[in-house]
Design an enzyme around this catalytic site. Structure first.
Site, short mmCIF file in Angstrom:
data_model
loop_
_atom_site.label_atom_id
_atom_site.label_comp_id
_atom_site.label_asym_id
_atom_site.label_seq_id
_atom_site.Cartn_x
_atom_site.Cartn_y
_atom_site.Cartn_z
N GLU A 40 0.82 -1.21 0.00
CA GLU A 40 0.00 0.00 0.00
C GLU A 40 0.86 1.26 0.00
O GLU A 40 1.62 1.49 0.94
CB GLU A 40 -0.90 0.02 1.24
CG GLU A 40 -1.77 1.27 1.35
CD GLU A 40 -2.56 1.34 2.63
OE1 GLU A 40 -3.47 2.17 2.70
OE2 GLU A 40 -2.26 0.57 3.56
N ASP A 92 -5.83 2.66 -1.36
CA ASP A 92 -6.52 3.46 -0.36
C ASP A 92 -6.85 4.81 -0.98
O ASP A 92 -5.94 5.61 -1.25
CB ASP A 92 -5.65 3.62 0.88
CG ASP A 92 -6.38 4.28 2.03
OD1 ASP A 92 -7.16 5.22 1.79
OD2 ASP A 92 -6.16 3.87 3.19
N GLN A 95 -9.66 0.79 0.04
CA GLN A 95 -10.08 1.45 1.28
C GLN A 95 -10.44 2.90 0.99
O GLN A 95 -10.12 3.43 -0.08
CB GLN A 95 -8.96 1.39 2.32
CG GLN A 95 -8.62 -0.01 2.77
CD GLN A 95 -7.45 -0.07 3.73
OE1 GLN A 95 -6.52 0.74 3.65
NE2 GLN A 95 -7.47 -1.03 4.63
N GLU A 110 -11.88 2.79 6.25
CA GLU A 110 -10.74 3.02 7.14
C GLU A 110 -10.67 4.52 7.44
O GLU A 110 -9.79 5.23 6.95
CB GLU A 110 -9.43 2.52 6.52
CG GLU A 110 -8.29 2.49 7.53
CD GLU A 110 -6.94 2.16 6.92
OE1 GLU A 110 -6.14 1.48 7.57
OE2 GLU A 110 -6.69 2.58 5.78
#
Length: 253
Positions: free
Chosen positions: A139, A174, A200, A236
């Protein structure tokens, strides 16, 4: 219609993990994920998952020496022993709770030695995880929240995934981090879809609930549906107060 996973590193973080799983189920989430569950017996987490019928989508490898400010060690030269111990620990825990993904945290590093170290540790992780049908995730983190983090762009992540060449190495996309790093989310989601393993999201720039800020998430949900992404999306975000009072976005999605 979008499906959602509660990231229990941020949501209901003030209650024991098994109770957070139960709270996520009661709130209507389709799945859960976590950060570092290792202080909780895996059997207790597995029991809560079985009770609620939720699946655990993923967990992270340990960050390392928190007093020293570490945020992962997989790209730190001369820390291979720790990196592989953390990978082994994460796989053992993931198997026990039937988690689908493990995020291998790179840490703060730069340069060719760090790159080579990360590649070697990812090869180790992918090989060890493959017999358990576990996907390894990497990530990119933004340089406002994590200055100096080794992995800091989708281009770098895609190049590393191609270099490792393992079918169970994927990108954790993300939306919060990528918006702050690069923007252009819908195009990037389309272009990177073949290598995305999990998505996310949170508001930008405050990382709060996804009902305000720079990103209009209903557009993102619709775009993901249009390109065929159907897996649960990981919420998140950091609630402003109690998690239960932050969930209007979920009931309106």
């Amino acid at each position: 219609m979008a499906r959602f996973s509660a990231n229990l590193g941020f949501l209901w973080h003030d209650v024991p993990l098994p109770d957070a799983i139960r709270a996520a189920a009661a709130a209507g989430f389709d799945a859960v994920e976590c950060h570092w569950p290792y202080d909780v017996p895996a059997k207790d987490v597995a029991a809560a998952l079985a009770e609620t019928g939720l699946s655990m989508l993923g967990l992270n490898t340990r960050r390392g020496d928190l007093d020293a400010g570490e945020n992962g060690v997989a790209a730190l030269p001369n820390r291979e022993h720790d990196a592989r111990a953390f990978i082994d620990e994460a796989i053992t825990y993931a198997v026990a709770i039937k988690a689908a993904n493990i995020h291998v945290m790179a840490g703060f590093a730069t340069g060719q030695a760090a790159h080579d170290c990360f590649i070697a540790n990812l090869n180790y992780a992918c090989t060890a995880a493959a017999p358990h049908d576990i996907t390894i995730l990497i990530e990119p983190l933004n340089h406002y929240d994590a200055p100096g983090y080794f992995l800091d762009s989708t281009t770098q992540a895609a190049s590393i995934i191609a270099e490792v060449g393992a079918p169970n190495l994927k990108l954790m996309f993300d939306c919060y981090h990528i918006q702050r790093l690069e923007g252009n989310l819908t195009t990037k989601l389309s272009d990177l879809l073949p290598i995305i393993g999990h998505i996310q999201f949170a508001a930008v720039p405050d990382r709060g609930a996804p009902d305000h800020g720079e990103i209009h998430y209903p557009h993102i949900y619709a775009h993901l549906a249009s390109i065929g992404y159907t897996a649960p999306l990981g919420a998140e975000y950091k609630p402003d107060g109690a998690t239960d009072t932050s969930l209007a976005w979920l009931h309106n999605a």
